[in-house]
Design an enzyme around this catalytic site. Structure first.
Site, PDB file in Angstrom:
ATOM      1  N   HIS A 123       0.814  -1.226   0.000  1.00 34.96           N
ATOM      2  CA  HIS A 123       0.000   0.000   0.000  1.00 34.96           C
ATOM      3  C   HIS A 123       0.844   1.271   0.000  1.00 34.96           C
ATOM      4  O   HIS A 123       0.301   2.362   0.103  1.00 34.96           O
ATOM      5  CB  HIS A 123      -0.922   0.059   1.227  1.00 34.96           C
ATOM      6  CG  HIS A 123      -1.700  -1.190   1.505  1.00 34.96           C
ATOM      7  ND1 HIS A 123      -1.237  -2.194   2.316  1.00 34.96           N
ATOM      8  CD2 HIS A 123      -2.917  -1.608   1.070  1.00 34.96           C
ATOM      9  CE1 HIS A 123      -2.122  -3.179   2.387  1.00 34.96           C
ATOM     10  NE2 HIS A 123      -3.145  -2.852   1.640  1.00 34.96           N
ATOM     11  N   HIS A 163      35.856 -36.694   9.222  1.00 31.08           N
ATOM     12  CA  HIS A 163      35.148 -37.148   8.022  1.00 31.08           C
ATOM     13  C   HIS A 163      35.993 -37.001   6.770  1.00 31.08           C
ATOM     14  O   HIS A 163      35.683 -37.575   5.732  1.00 31.08           O
ATOM     15  CB  HIS A 163      33.845 -36.344   7.841  1.00 31.08           C
ATOM     16  CG  HIS A 163      34.055 -34.962   7.284  1.00 31.08           C
ATOM     17  ND1 HIS A 163      34.584 -33.931   8.012  1.00 31.08           N
ATOM     18  CD2 HIS A 163      33.831 -34.449   6.046  1.00 31.08           C
ATOM     19  CE1 HIS A 163      34.648 -32.839   7.258  1.00 31.08           C
ATOM     20  NE2 HIS A 163      34.204 -33.134   6.064  1.00 31.08           N
ATOM     21  N   ASP A 178      29.858 -33.254   1.481  1.00 26.22           N
ATOM     22  CA  ASP A 178      29.315 -32.899   2.798  1.00 26.22           C
ATOM     23  C   ASP A 178      27.793 -32.876   2.764  1.00 26.22           C
ATOM     24  O   ASP A 178      27.123 -33.382   3.674  1.00 26.22           O
ATOM     25  CB  ASP A 178      29.835 -31.521   3.238  1.00 26.22           C
ATOM     26  CG  ASP A 178      31.323 -31.569   3.552  1.00 26.22           C
ATOM     27  OD1 ASP A 178      31.782 -32.589   4.076  1.00 26.22           O
ATOM     28  OD2 ASP A 178      32.022 -30.574   3.263  1.00 26.22           O
TER      29      ASP A 178
HETATM   30 FE1  FES Z   1       0.300  -1.933   3.627  1.00 28.08          FE
HETATM   31 FE2  FES Z   1       2.905  -2.233   3.760  1.00 28.08          FE
HETATM   32  S1  FES Z   1       1.836  -0.500   3.166  1.00 28.08           S
HETATM   33  S2  FES Z   1       1.418  -3.711   4.120  1.00 28.08           S
HETATM   34 FE    FE Z   2      33.843 -31.806   4.475  1.00 28.60          FE
END
Ligand code: FES
Ligand code: FE
Length: 449
Positions: free
Chosen positions: A116, A221, A370
Site C-alpha cells: 500500500h 570425516h 558434505d
Molecule cells: Fe500496507 Fe505495507 S503498506 S502492508
Molecule cells: Fe567436508
C-alpha cells in the site's frame, strides 16, 4: 517432545531436553534434528538472542547500499547510512506486514512497501503514508510505526553481526575463550576481510545443526567423505593422505574449530590444490603479518575449519564463509561468501575464487560430499524408529597446550561438538523473557521502535 505454545513450561522443557542431549556422556538423540517443537524453541531461544552473521560489510560499501539477510527465519535489511554507520531492521512493513524490500541487494534512498505504499528511510524510520491525512483520523506516530530495528550491531574484521537481545553480552564477550581463535581466523591481517563477488545461496534438506556441528568439530570425516575429491586434486606421485594430528579448540560459549600445525606442509598442500600464487601469498604476506600480530606459535597454526555459535562457519584455507540459515527442522539454506584479506592482489582473488567455487561452491566437489552426508542423516528421521535412535559423539578428550586458551585437544575429537550442545542445551533451557513472558509483552519491550 511436546512444548506448549504461549507460556513455556521451562522446567519441564529443560528436563526433557537433558534426556535427549547428554553432552557429558557424548550421547545425542536423533530427534533434535527433526522435532518441530525443538525447532521453534531454537528460533526464540537461540536465534532471537545470539549474535548472528548478517553479511561482510564490503557487501554494502556505499551510503544507501543494502543487503537483505536473515536472523533465524526473520528477514532483515542491512543498510549503509549516510554517515557510514550500518543499520538493520526487520523486512516487515508495520501496516499489514508486507515486505519492505523484495530485492536481495542494491542501493536506495528509501524502502516503499509494494502493498500500500508506506515508505521508510534507510534507517527503517516510517517517513510517509499515502493519503494519510484523508484515510486516518490523526497523523500516525512515526516512531511507533517504524520498522523494528535490530538493536545490537557490531562489525569485526569486516563482518557485520547482529543480535536482537539488548541484554546480551557484547560480541567479543560472547566469544569467551574463543576470541583469539576468532581473530586467528578472521583478523589475520590489519585491514580485515572483504568478499570477492556476491553470495552463493542454496538449500539443503538437512537440519542446520548438522552443518554447524561438523564445522565445530569434525576433521575426522575428511579422509572418508572426501576421498574421491582428494584423489582428483592430488598429483599421482604425492604421498597418500593419512590422519593429521592438528588441534581443535572450543569455548564455554559453544564455539569450536581446528588448526593444522605445520605451516610448511600446509603451504605445499595449498600450492598443489589452489596454485602457487596462493601459497606464495600465504608465506610472504599473510604469515609474517600473523606472526607480528599474534606471535610465532600462533603463526604456525593454520586455521582449517571453525564454527562460531550458533551458525557462522568458516574454512580459512578455502576462504569460504558460511551462514547456516534454518528453514524448518529438516531444511537449511546455506549462504556462502568468498573472503580475502582487504587489498589482496586481484589475480590472486580471481584465481582462488575459482578454486573456492570448484571445491566449496554449491556444486563444489567437496561441498557435494558434505551435503550428501547431511541429507543422508536427515532423510531417515521421517521414520518412527530412526528418530528415536541415540547417536554417538564420544570421540576424543581435551588436552592442554601451553598458550592456547579455552579447551583444546588433538583432532579428530568431538568434544567441541559436545560443548556446542552444552551451550545449545543451556540456551534452550532458559526462557527468552522478551518473547515468552506473555503473548503481548514483546510489543512493550524496549527494542520495539
Ligand atoms: Fe500496507 Fe505495507 S503498506 S502492508
Ligand atoms: Fe567436508
Amino acid at each position: 517432545m511436546h512444548v506448549p505454545t504461549g507460556r513455556v513450561d521451562t522446567m519441564g522443557v529443560a528436563e526433557r531436553l537433558r534426556k535427549l542431549v547428554r553432552p557429558d556422556e557424548g550421547v545425542i538423540h536423533a530427534s533434535v534434528y527433526s522435532d518441530p517443537e525443538i525447532y521453534q524453541l531454537e528460533l526464540s531461544r537461540i536465534f532471537a538472542r545470539s549474535w548472528l552473521l548478517l553479511c561482510p560489510d564490503s557487501q554494502i560499501p556505499n551510503a544507501g547500499d543494502y543487503f537483505v539477510s536473515y536472523m533465524g527465519e526473520d528477514p532483515v535489511i542491512v543498510v549503509r547510512q549516510q554517515d557510514g554507520t550500518i543499520a538493520a531492521f526487520l523486512n516487515q512493513c508495520r501496516h499489514r506486514g508486507g515486505a519492505l524490500c523484495r530485492g536481495e541487494s542494491g542501493n536506495t534512498k528509501n524502502f516503499i512497501c509494494t502493498y500500500h505504499g508506506w515508505t521508510y528511510d534507510t534507517s527503517g524510520t516510517l517517513t510517509s503514508v499515502p493519503f494519510e491525512e484523508v484515510v486516518y483520523k490523526a497523523p500516525l506516530n512515526r516512531a511507533k510505526w517504524s520498522a523494528r530495528r535490530v538493536p545490537r550491531l557490531e562489525v569485526h574484521h569486516g563482518l557485520v553481526f547482529g543480535c536482537w537481545d539488548e541484554d546480551a553480552p557484547g560480541f567479543r564477550e560472547s566469544l569467551g575463550e574463543a576470541a583469539v581463535y576468532f581473530d586467528l581466523n578472521f583478523g589475520r591481517t590489519e585491514g580485515g576481510l572483504a568478499t570477492y563477488g556476491g553470495v552463493y545461496k542454496w538449500r539443503v534438506k538437512a537440519n542446520w545443526k548438522l552443518a554447524a556441528e561438523q564445522f565445530t568439530t569434525d576433521d575426522f570425516h575428511f579422509l572418508t567423505s572426501h576421498s574421491s575429491a582428494l584423489t582428483a586434486l592430488t598429483p599421482e606421485d604425492a604421498p597418500p593422505f593419512s590422519i593429521v594430528r592438528g588441534r581443535v579448540f572450543t569455548s564455554s560459549k559453544g564455539h569450536g574449530g581446528g588448526f593444522l600445525m605445520e605451516r610448511d606442509s600446509f603451504a605445499t598442500a595449498l600450492a598443489t590444490t589452489t596454485g602457487q600464487a596462493a601459497s606464495n601469498y600465504m608465506m610472504e604476506v599473510e604469515l609474517p603479518t600473523v606472526e607480528q600480530r599474534y606471535g610465532e606459535a600462533m603463526a604456525n597454526a593454520t586455521p582449517t575449519f571453525a564454527n562460531f555459535f550458533p551458525s557462522t562457519g568458516y574454512l580459512h584455507a578455502n576462504r569460504t564463509l558460511r551462514s547456516w540459515i534454518p528453514r524448518g527442522p529438516d531444511e537449511m539454506e546455506i549462504w556462502a561468501w568468498t573472503l580475502f584479506d582487504r587489498g589482496s592482489p586481484d589475480e590472486l582473488m580471481e584465481e582462488r575464487a575459482k578454486i573456492t567455487a570448484m571445491t566449496f561452491g554449491p556444486a563444489g566437489i567437496f561441498e557435494q560430499d558434505d551435503t550428501a552426508n547431511w541429507v543422508d542423516v536427515q532423510r531417515p528421521l521421517g521414520g518412527a524408529i530412526a528418530r528415536r535412535t541415540k547417536l554417538n559423539m564420544q570421540m576424543g578428550e581435551p588436552t592442554s597446550f601451553e598458550g592456547w586458551p579455552g579447551m583444546t585437544g588433538f583432532d579428530s575429537s568431538e568434544f567441541p561438538a559436545r560443548n556446542f550442545y552444552s551451550r545449545w542445551l543451556q540456551l534452550l533451557s532458559t526462557p527468552n523473557h522478551a518473547l515468552e513472558a506473555s503473548p503481548t509483552d514483546d510489543e512493550e519491550c524496549s527494542h520495539v521502535r
